[in-house]
Scaffold this active site. Structure first.
Site, PDB file in Angstrom:
ATOM      1  N   TYR A  22      46.952  42.215  26.915  1.00 16.97           N
ATOM      2  CA  TYR A  22      46.550  41.989  28.314  1.00 16.97           C
ATOM      3  C   TYR A  22      46.377  40.483  28.595  1.00 16.97           C
ATOM      4  O   TYR A  22      46.890  39.954  29.577  1.00 16.97           O
ATOM      5  CB  TYR A  22      45.264  42.782  28.590  1.00 16.97           C
ATOM      6  CG  TYR A  22      44.493  42.341  29.800  1.00 16.97           C
ATOM      7  CD1 TYR A  22      44.882  42.726  31.078  1.00 16.97           C
ATOM      8  CD2 TYR A  22      43.358  41.530  29.680  1.00 16.97           C
ATOM      9  CE1 TYR A  22      44.163  42.308  32.200  1.00 16.97           C
ATOM     10  CE2 TYR A  22      42.642  41.114  30.788  1.00 16.97           C
ATOM     11  CZ  TYR A  22      43.053  41.509  32.039  1.00 16.97           C
ATOM     12  OH  TYR A  22      42.356  41.077  33.145  1.00 16.97           O
ATOM     13  N   VAL A  61      43.096  34.658  39.138  1.00 19.05           N
ATOM     14  CA  VAL A  61      42.145  33.543  39.019  1.00 19.05           C
ATOM     15  C   VAL A  61      42.812  32.196  38.702  1.00 19.05           C
ATOM     16  O   VAL A  61      42.134  31.173  38.660  1.00 19.05           O
ATOM     17  CB  VAL A  61      40.998  33.786  37.997  1.00 19.05           C
ATOM     18  CG1 VAL A  61      40.022  34.823  38.485  1.00 19.05           C
ATOM     19  CG2 VAL A  61      41.531  34.103  36.620  1.00 19.05           C
ATOM     20  N   SER A  90      45.867  37.625  37.131  1.00 20.09           N
ATOM     21  CA  SER A  90      45.870  39.036  37.551  1.00 20.09           C
ATOM     22  C   SER A  90      47.076  39.445  38.386  1.00 20.09           C
ATOM     23  O   SER A  90      47.242  40.637  38.652  1.00 20.09           O
ATOM     24  CB  SER A  90      44.596  39.357  38.326  1.00 20.09           C
ATOM     25  OG  SER A  90      43.538  39.486  37.430  1.00 20.09           O
ATOM     26  N   LYS A 120      49.032  42.019  36.790  1.00 25.72           N
ATOM     27  CA  LYS A 120      48.629  43.436  36.874  1.00 25.72           C
ATOM     28  C   LYS A 120      49.534  44.209  37.832  1.00 25.72           C
ATOM     29  O   LYS A 120      49.709  45.418  37.704  1.00 25.72           O
ATOM     30  CB  LYS A 120      47.175  43.548  37.341  1.00 25.72           C
ATOM     31  CG  LYS A 120      46.176  42.940  36.365  1.00 25.72           C
ATOM     32  CD  LYS A 120      44.777  42.905  36.970  1.00 25.72           C
ATOM     33  CE  LYS A 120      43.780  42.267  36.021  1.00 25.72           C
ATOM     34  NZ  LYS A 120      42.474  42.014  36.653  1.00 25.72           N
ATOM     35  N   TYR A 141      40.001  42.789  44.762  1.00 27.15           N
ATOM     36  CA  TYR A 141      38.704  43.222  44.219  1.00 27.15           C
ATOM     37  C   TYR A 141      37.729  43.542  45.351  1.00 27.15           C
ATOM     38  O   TYR A 141      38.104  44.196  46.315  1.00 27.15           O
ATOM     39  CB  TYR A 141      38.129  42.166  43.256  1.00 27.15           C
ATOM     40  CG  TYR A 141      39.179  41.591  42.370  1.00 27.15           C
ATOM     41  CD1 TYR A 141      39.837  42.407  41.451  1.00 27.15           C
ATOM     42  CD2 TYR A 141      39.581  40.269  42.473  1.00 27.15           C
ATOM     43  CE1 TYR A 141      40.830  41.896  40.645  1.00 27.15           C
ATOM     44  CE2 TYR A 141      40.581  39.758  41.660  1.00 27.15           C
ATOM     45  CZ  TYR A 141      41.195  40.576  40.760  1.00 27.15           C
ATOM     46  OH  TYR A 141      42.186  40.082  39.976  1.00 27.15           O
TER      47      TYR A 141
HETATM   48  N1  GLN Z   1      42.738  37.245  32.623  1.00 28.54           N
HETATM   49  C1  GLN Z   1      41.712  37.268  33.633  1.00 28.54           C
HETATM   50  C2  GLN Z   1      40.518  38.079  33.161  1.00 28.54           C
HETATM   51  O1  GLN Z   1      40.703  39.044  32.496  1.00 28.54           O
HETATM   52  C3  GLN Z   1      42.288  37.817  34.900  1.00 28.54           C
HETATM   53  C4  GLN Z   1      41.282  37.892  36.005  1.00 28.54           C
HETATM   54  C5  GLN Z   1      41.847  37.610  37.381  1.00 28.54           C
HETATM   55  O2  GLN Z   1      42.872  36.956  37.542  1.00 28.54           O
HETATM   56  N2  GLN Z   1      41.118  38.044  38.376  1.00 28.54           N
HETATM   57  O3  GLN Z   1      39.392  37.773  33.416  1.00 28.54           O
END
Ligand code: GLN
Length: 307
Positions: free
Chosen positions: A191, A261, A63, A66, A243
């Protein structure tokens, strides 16, 4: 300040916590990662770098990507982007579907999965093709990190595609509200691929330096975004970067930050430095357990929080 000494102190103090928590096992390829690893890097606006642990070892940025796609989309669409994705904390887990239904397919912010899927869609809209989109995302990351050989790990991307039911559900729900222009399958694949980019803590700390310097790389002097956009991105990182643990991160660390993650967290000390910490075992919110504690120790020891 003696940053190297501080990093060594943090490493010593954090050792018992490394490996506590759980690696992300919903992406089978990430479940194979050794949880007992740790790395932390700092790059200052003067171009000095300080490192501790396995800072050359690349990991899945997940993430954290992002942050990069949001930056690209904000640069392209400016305020128009906010018609499709908000800037409020969600208070929900990163892959939650519930809020999206109530809020008619407009994701709360660009850092939860739903928001990042819309941002990816906006990039596909702009470049008109998913492969060109991906190439441009990679080139942007290579430019901000000044590292030309950054790439996607195809096994991680494939592994996530094989188990990506929830993310596909998010994309389909968004599509049903007319807030997705591309094919949901194509959008989610794009994505997953940008989430599967691999970088190390040195490269990631370097890549957020422009956010510590009002949108311009302080070393190469290349301007990536405006000072106002940099301010906004840092604000969204502070309020939404972790989050449903964003409040806790602001409370304990007090810096704009973005987690993934894969166990990485980038953080920005405005006017001063970019930081990245990595340790794969996650807390219950999906953020690196040891990484979060290391950043907390860092702001305690240096007094470098924004508050
Ligand atoms: N690719 C992961 C997902 O879509 C990214 C989630 C994350 O890093 N929090 O679940």
């Amino acid at each position: 300040m003696e940053y190297q000494k501080i990093l060594e102190e943090i490493y010593r103090e954090i050792k018992p916590e490394i490996g506590r928590g759980k690696v992300a096992d919903y992406i089978p390829e990430l479940a194979k990662v050794d949880p007992g690893q740790f790395a932390m890097s700092i790059v200052t606006v003067e171009g000095k770098s300080y490192n501790i642990g396995e800072t050359k070892k690349r990991f899945s940025i997940q993430s954290i990507s992002k942050l990069f796609t949001f930056t690209m989309a904000l640069k392209m669409y400016s305020k128009e982007l906010y018609k499709r994705v908000g800037v409020e904390p969600s208070g929900s887990p990163f892959n939650s579907l519930v809020q999206l239904e109530y809020e008619h397919g407009i994701p709360r912010n660009p850092f939860i999965n739903a928001g990042a899927i819309v941002v990816t869609d906006s990039l596909i809209d702009h470049y008109k093709d998913e492969f060109i989109t991906l190439e441009n995302i990679l080139n942007f990351i290579r430019a901000i990190s000044t590292t030309p050989d950054i790439n996607i790990n195809p096994y991680v991307a494939k592994s996530e595609m094989e188990h990506g039911y929830r993310n596909r559900a998010l994309a389909n729900l968004i599509k049903s509200f007319d807030n997705l222009h591309s094919d949901p399958v194509v959008c989610v694949e794009t994505y997953f691929k940008h989430c599967a980019v691999e970088m190390n803590t040195q490269e990631l700390a370097r890549s957020v330096l422009f956010l510590a310097n009002r949108g311009t790389d302080p070393i190469t002097k290349k301007r990536f975004i405006t000072p106002t956009q940099a301010k906004r991105i840092n604000a969204v990182m502070l309020t939404c970067g972790h989050y449903d643990a964003s409040g806790e991160f602001a409370f304990h660390v007090g810096l704009p930050g973005k987690s993934g993650v894969g166990g990485g967290i980038v953080a920005v000390v405005p006017g001063k430095m970019g930081i990245c910490v990595w340790s794969p075992a996650l807390n219950r919110y999906g953020n690196s357990h040891a990484g979060t504690l290391a950043l907390e120790l860092f702001t305690q020891k240096t007094k470098l929080s924004i508050f």
